[in-house]
Enzyme design. Structure first.
Site, PDB file in Angstrom:
ATOM      1  N   HIS A 143      43.433  30.752  71.904  1.00  0.00           N
ATOM      2  CA  HIS A 143      42.339  31.349  72.669  1.00  0.00           C
ATOM      3  C   HIS A 143      42.820  32.093  73.909  1.00  0.00           C
ATOM      4  CE1 HIS A 143      39.405  29.220  70.153  1.00  0.00           C
ATOM      5  NE2 HIS A 143      40.284  28.229  70.183  1.00  0.00           N
ATOM      6  N   LYS A 201      41.272  35.741  66.085  1.00  0.00           N
ATOM      7  CA  LYS A 201      40.322  35.617  67.185  1.00  0.00           C
ATOM      8  C   LYS A 201      40.328  36.924  67.979  1.00  0.00           C
ATOM      9  CE  LYS A 201      40.525  30.578  67.282  1.00  0.00           C
ATOM     10  NZ  LYS A 201      41.334  30.400  66.041  1.00  0.00           N
ATOM     11  N   SER A 236      40.030  24.833  73.498  1.00  0.00           N
ATOM     12  CA  SER A 236      39.037  25.557  72.707  1.00  0.00           C
ATOM     13  C   SER A 236      37.597  25.196  73.015  1.00  0.00           C
ATOM     14  CB  SER A 236      39.301  25.328  71.216  1.00  0.00           C
ATOM     15  OG  SER A 236      39.200  23.954  70.887  1.00  0.00           O
TER      16      SER A 236
END
Length: 389
Positions: free
Chosen positions: A208, A239, A180
């Site tokens: 991610h 996200k 991250s």
């Protein structure tokens, strides 16, 4: 003033003196490349909305339909009466999307890992963790009461040595898929091979990578063409997916065990059904509109070319996370302040989020950014570097 508040006040002052005191900023309006922060509009490179879906009309419409059909709250845990039909549909769709037998939805990624690890490992077992793993993997491992072994970042050789010496009942390797703060990928193929050699399991936190990497955004495993029954795959949905929540996918027996024993699933109120409705719209967009990932890759190349030659290090990353390491905490804050004066918002990241001496700007690119906006960022960083040299 009590001794407790006096002592904590002194600790807060120490954080301030070390340039480590964090501040919340008030954001007004929706997420996007332009953000209203503390009453001023900025060109923002701070969001994990990597595909620019958080405000997509299809997601908004789906959320409204979910609101009309299911109301606002689930009002119960999933194992009582909170598991709505729309979440059953979502779990099946997520499992199919990542090519695994079954999936289980959690309220967020932190809660997922806090539940998964203690359910799978305990006293007499060993969890092997990359040094740069996210805090939720570290905290979940500690809660498990299993032996906790840390290996240097992406050091497959050291991990192999640790596994070779282990006589634990269960061996579980845990890693971010995309790290991250650095934006680099885990050596997943090598980790899968180690699992097969040492009768271990692999938990991949792809917070991610999901939505960004692989065909149609199917994640880091798909990006590398990997598939193994020894892998549990955790992806977050707040996200690149643009909404909220998380899921874990893998062997059907293991998922059933997590449903029965993951405390952060069993003992929490189910998520609002309207979110599942929006997430189904996300999955449709991921499978029908791949231009976002392509545009994002173009922006990544543009930024890397534009920042070449700076006195600071831009870490090697093929993901939306582009870390410009400056080292000193105050320097990172000063650089952030210069960009803010230019109307650009990029967060300064300092210890303990990153190792001591590696303070940085964490530049988050999104498919919602234009090439002109990235050019504006490049110009501002280069100007700041010249002024601060």
């Amino acid at each position: 003033m009590s001794k407790l508040t006096h002592d904590i006040g002194a600790q807060l002052q120490q954080l301030k003196e070390q340039a480590l005191l964090r501040q919340r900023r008030i954001v007004d309006g929706p997420q996007g490349p332009l953000l209203s922060i503390d009453g001023r509009q900025y060109l923002a490179f701070s969001s994990n909305d990597y595909l620019g879906l958080a405000n997509h009309p299809a997601l908004v419409a789906a959320a409204h339909e979910g609101l009309r059909r299911f109301g606002v709250g689930a009002a119960s845990s999933a194992l009582i009466s909170g598991h709505s039909s729309i979440y059953e549909t979502l779990e099946v769709a997520l499992a199919n999307f990542v090519g695994m037998p079954r999936a289980l939805h959690f309220s967020n990624g932190y809660m997922a890992n806090l539940g998964i690890l203690p359910a799978l490992a305990g006293p007499g077992d060993t969890i092997f963790s990359d040094r740069l793993n996210h805090a939720c993997l570290i905290d979940g491992a500690r809660l498990s009461r299993a032996e906790f072994r840390v290996y240097p970042h992406n050091d497959v050789g050291r991990l192999a040595q640790q596994l070779g010496k282990s006589r634990s009942g269960r061996k579980l390797i845990v890693t971010d898929g995309v790290f991250s703060m650095d934006g680099d990928l885990a050596p997943l193929a090598e980790l899968v091979a180690l699992c097969e050699r040492h009768d271990a399991w692999l938990l991949v936190d792809d917070a991610h990578g999901f939505g960004v990497l692989g065909p149609q955004g199917r994640g880091s495993l798909a990006h590398l063409g990997l598939s193994s029954p020894r892998v549990l795959y955790m992806g977050t949905l707040g996200k690149a997916a643009g909404v909220a929540g998380a899921f874990v996918a893998g062997d059907a027996v293991l998922i059933e065990w997590l449903l029965q024993r993951a405390r952060t699933y069993v003992f929490t109120t189910a998520s609002p059904p309207l979110l599942a409705s929006a997430l189904l719209a996300t999955l449709t967009l991921l499978q029908t509109e791949t231009w976002r990932q392509q545009h994002l890759r173009q922006l990544i190349a543009q930024l890397q070319n534009g920042l070449a030659g700076l006195p600071w290090t831009l870490l090697d990353s093929e993901t939306a996370i582009q870390a410009l390491v400056v080292g000193n905490n105050q320097l990172a804050l000063d650089l952030m302040a210069r960009l803010r004066e230019a109307g650009i918002w990029v967060p300064a990241i300092r210890p303990p989020t990153v190792p001591k001496g590696t303070a940085r700007l964490r530049i988050s690119l999104s498919a919602a950014h234009s090439t002109d906006q990235v050019a504006q960022l490049i110009a501002a960083i280069c100007a700041a570097a010249a002024a601060m040299a």
